[in-house]
Write a protein that holds these residues in place. Structure first.
Motif, PDB file in Angstrom:
ATOM      1  N   THR A 249       0.823  -1.209   0.000  1.00  0.00           N
ATOM      2  CA  THR A 249       0.000   0.000   0.000  1.00  0.00           C
ATOM      3  C   THR A 249       0.855   1.256   0.000  1.00  0.00           C
ATOM      4  OG1 THR A 249      -1.758  -1.157   1.203  1.00  0.00           O
ATOM      5  CG2 THR A 249      -1.821   1.249   1.195  1.00  0.00           C
ATOM      6  N   VAL A 250       1.878   1.283   0.856  1.00  0.00           N
ATOM      7  CA  VAL A 250       2.740   2.462   0.942  1.00  0.00           C
ATOM      8  C   VAL A 250       3.484   2.685  -0.362  1.00  0.00           C
ATOM      9  CG1 VAL A 250       4.761   3.442   2.082  1.00  0.00           C
ATOM     10  CG2 VAL A 250       2.982   2.323   3.445  1.00  0.00           C
ATOM     11  N   ALA A 251       4.053   1.626  -0.929  1.00  0.00           N
ATOM     12  CA  ALA A 251       4.827   1.755  -2.165  1.00  0.00           C
ATOM     13  C   ALA A 251       3.951   2.258  -3.305  1.00  0.00           C
ATOM     14  CB  ALA A 251       5.452   0.411  -2.527  1.00  0.00           C
ATOM     15  N   ILE A 252       2.769   1.707  -3.445  1.00  0.00           N
ATOM     16  CA  ILE A 252       1.863   2.126  -4.517  1.00  0.00           C
ATOM     17  C   ILE A 252       1.480   3.588  -4.347  1.00  0.00           C
ATOM     18  CG2 ILE A 252      -0.447   1.845  -5.462  1.00  0.00           C
ATOM     19  CD1 ILE A 252       1.471  -0.262  -6.381  1.00  0.00           C
ATOM     20  N   ASN A 253       1.106   3.975  -3.148  1.00  0.00           N
ATOM     21  CA  ASN A 253       0.682   5.358  -2.916  1.00  0.00           C
ATOM     22  C   ASN A 253       1.810   6.344  -3.127  1.00  0.00           C
ATOM     23  OD1 ASN A 253      -1.914   4.563  -2.330  1.00  0.00           O
ATOM     24  ND2 ASN A 253      -1.591   4.516  -0.109  1.00  0.00           N
ATOM     25  N   GLN A 254       3.016   5.982  -2.679  1.00  0.00           N
ATOM     26  CA  GLN A 254       4.135   6.901  -2.822  1.00  0.00           C
ATOM     27  C   GLN A 254       4.516   7.104  -4.284  1.00  0.00           C
ATOM     28  OE1 GLN A 254       6.956   5.051  -0.039  1.00  0.00           O
ATOM     29  NE2 GLN A 254       6.792   6.878   1.220  1.00  0.00           N
ATOM     30  N   ILE A 255       4.523   6.031  -5.046  1.00  0.00           N
ATOM     31  CA  ILE A 255       4.909   6.145  -6.457  1.00  0.00           C
ATOM     32  C   ILE A 255       3.801   6.773  -7.277  1.00  0.00           C
ATOM     33  CG2 ILE A 255       5.406   4.786  -8.530  1.00  0.00           C
ATOM     34  CD1 ILE A 255       7.094   2.956  -6.818  1.00  0.00           C
ATOM     35  N   ARG A 256       2.568   6.408  -6.989  1.00  0.00           N
ATOM     36  CA  ARG A 256       1.457   6.901  -7.799  1.00  0.00           C
ATOM     37  C   ARG A 256       1.028   8.313  -7.403  1.00  0.00           C
ATOM     38  NH1 ARG A 256      -3.596   3.493  -6.941  1.00  0.00           N
ATOM     39  NH2 ARG A 256      -2.500   1.926  -8.181  1.00  0.00           N
ATOM     40  N   ASP A 257       0.992   8.600  -6.116  1.00  0.00           N
ATOM     41  CA  ASP A 257       0.428   9.861  -5.643  1.00  0.00           C
ATOM     42  C   ASP A 257       1.474  10.896  -5.231  1.00  0.00           C
ATOM     43  OD1 ASP A 257      -2.070   8.660  -5.982  1.00  0.00           O
ATOM     44  OD2 ASP A 257      -2.099   7.902  -3.926  1.00  0.00           O
ATOM     45  N   GLU A 258       2.507  10.453  -4.530  1.00  0.00           N
ATOM     46  CA  GLU A 258       3.465  11.401  -3.972  1.00  0.00           C
ATOM     47  C   GLU A 258       4.589  11.782  -4.927  1.00  0.00           C
ATOM     48  OE1 GLU A 258       4.811  10.329  -0.083  1.00  0.00           O
ATOM     49  OE2 GLU A 258       2.870   9.488   0.488  1.00  0.00           O
ATOM     50  N   LEU A 259       4.966  10.881  -5.849  1.00  0.00           N
ATOM     51  CA  LEU A 259       6.070  11.186  -6.754  1.00  0.00           C
ATOM     52  C   LEU A 259       5.793  12.401  -7.636  1.00  0.00           C
ATOM     53  CD1 LEU A 259       8.815  10.661  -7.945  1.00  0.00           C
ATOM     54  CD2 LEU A 259       7.811   8.865  -9.383  1.00  0.00           C
ATOM     55  N   PRO A 260       4.632  12.504  -8.297  1.00  0.00           N
ATOM     56  CA  PRO A 260       4.385  13.701  -9.115  1.00  0.00           C
ATOM     57  C   PRO A 260       4.466  14.995  -8.303  1.00  0.00           C
ATOM     58  CG  PRO A 260       2.789  12.000  -9.644  1.00  0.00           C
ATOM     59  CD  PRO A 260       3.524  11.535  -8.417  1.00  0.00           C
ATOM     60  N   ARG A 261       3.954  14.964  -7.087  1.00  0.00           N
ATOM     61  CA  ARG A 261       4.009  16.154  -6.233  1.00  0.00           C
ATOM     62  C   ARG A 261       5.453  16.500  -5.887  1.00  0.00           C
ATOM     63  NH1 ARG A 261       1.729  14.240  -1.884  1.00  0.00           N
ATOM     64  NH2 ARG A 261      -0.308  14.256  -2.890  1.00  0.00           N
ATOM     65  N   LEU A 262       6.260  15.486  -5.599  1.00  0.00           N
ATOM     66  CA  LEU A 262       7.658  15.707  -5.273  1.00  0.00           C
ATOM     67  C   LEU A 262       8.415  16.292  -6.462  1.00  0.00           C
ATOM     68  CD1 LEU A 262      10.048  15.394  -3.318  1.00  0.00           C
ATOM     69  CD2 LEU A 262      10.324  13.037  -4.176  1.00  0.00           C
ATOM     70  N   ILE A 263       8.166  15.772  -7.650  1.00  0.00           N
ATOM     71  CA  ILE A 263       8.832  16.274  -8.858  1.00  0.00           C
ATOM     72  C   ILE A 263       8.530  17.748  -9.054  1.00  0.00           C
ATOM     73  CG2 ILE A 263       8.876  16.125 -11.385  1.00  0.00           C
ATOM     74  CD1 ILE A 263       8.334  13.100 -11.055  1.00  0.00           C
ATOM     75  N   ARG A 264       7.282  18.123  -8.885  1.00  0.00           N
ATOM     76  CA  ARG A 264       6.891  19.518  -9.097  1.00  0.00           C
ATOM     77  C   ARG A 264       7.429  20.421  -8.006  1.00  0.00           C
ATOM     78  NH1 ARG A 264       0.726  17.572 -10.340  1.00  0.00           N
ATOM     79  NH2 ARG A 264       1.221  16.445 -12.273  1.00  0.00           N
ATOM     80  N   ASN A 265       7.387  19.960  -6.749  1.00  0.00           N
ATOM     81  CA  ASN A 265       7.894  20.782  -5.648  1.00  0.00           C
ATOM     82  C   ASN A 265       9.394  21.021  -5.763  1.00  0.00           C
ATOM     83  OD1 ASN A 265       5.332  20.934  -4.562  1.00  0.00           O
ATOM     84  ND2 ASN A 265       5.674  19.337  -3.032  1.00  0.00           N
TER      85      ASN A 265
END
Length: 235
Positions: free
Chosen positions: A100-116
């Motif tokens: 669950t954590v891996a999926i959420n981090q790659i799917r949801d958090e990675l795009p936000r991190l790239i932009r930030n």
């Protein structure tokens, strides 16, 4: 970066950039596929460091090694790390065993991190561990496709590494990633007929939207860099 269609993103590996017609296309997705010991992570680190040297920002996501080990790998090459870490370079360790954590981090958090961060170069090493989260082939294909399509909306060039199949040095572990990315670089060992010595060799198997070398070229992993001998032959 301007984002022009013909803009090139260089690896900083002179021979490989020559094989790629000057480098990867801006905002494209590349996979480096190879068996163990071929230097996939080293190629990826050189790609990241070339971006840092050019004033870009980069994210290195490891699904295998701890962030501290990645830092040590960079320092052993004699590359400056302290001048970039936390300001231009962000190394993130994800645990692929926590579904669950891996999926959420790659799917949801990675795009936000790239932009930030404003990252223009992103590495995931290795993507095959993300693929291995899914036990169902159809679900694996669906999730990898969703991830690749999501990343196409980001203003970065993405580099993935992947292990090969156990009995096939020409295909990625799940035989999926090479069909979904724009560029595939295959790293493998070539053994001459006399069995005297094994030679590591690189091949650009696929590159959408650009001419590229179709030759197989030897390479060497030196202390401070990777050297692809684009003018030499492996035999």
């Amino acid at each position: 970066m301007t984002g022009d269609l013909d803009e090139r993103v260089q690896f900083g590996i002179e021979g490989l950039d020559a094989m790629l017609g000057g480098g990867l296309l801006h905002r494209s997705i590349c996979a480096i596929v190879g068996t163990y010991g071929t230097g996939k992570t080293t190629f990826a680190l050189q790609f990241v460091y070339e971006g840092l040297a050019r004033g870009e920002k980069a994210i290195f996501i490891s699904l295998d090694e701890r962030a501290e080990m990645i830092h040590d790998d960079i320092r052993r090459k004699g590359w400056d790390l302290d001048g970039y870490l936390g300001t231009s370079l962000y190394v993130v360790k994800l645990d692929p065993t926590d579904f669950t954590v891996a999926i959420n981090q790659i799917r949801d958090e990675l795009p936000r991190l790239i932009r930030n961060v404003g990252a223009t170069r992103v590495v995931i090493d290795p993507i095959s561990l993300f693929e291995g989260i899914f036990t169902d082939d159809a679900k694996r294909r669906q999730e990898l496709y969703r991830f690749v399509e999501m990343m196409r909306d980001e203003s970065c060039t993405l580099l993935l590494t992947s292990e090969t199949l156990q009995n096939n040095p020409y295909a990625s572990k799940y035989s999926l990633v090479e069909y979904m990315v724009d560029t595939v670089i295959l790293l493998r060992y070539i053994r001459p007929s006399d069995l005297s010595e094994v030679h590591p060799a690189a091949e650009v198997v696929k590159m959408r939207g650009s001419n590229h070398s179709r030759e197989i070229k030897p390479y060497e992993i030196l202390k401070d860099r990777v050297q692809v001998y684009s003018e030499a032959n492996v035999f």
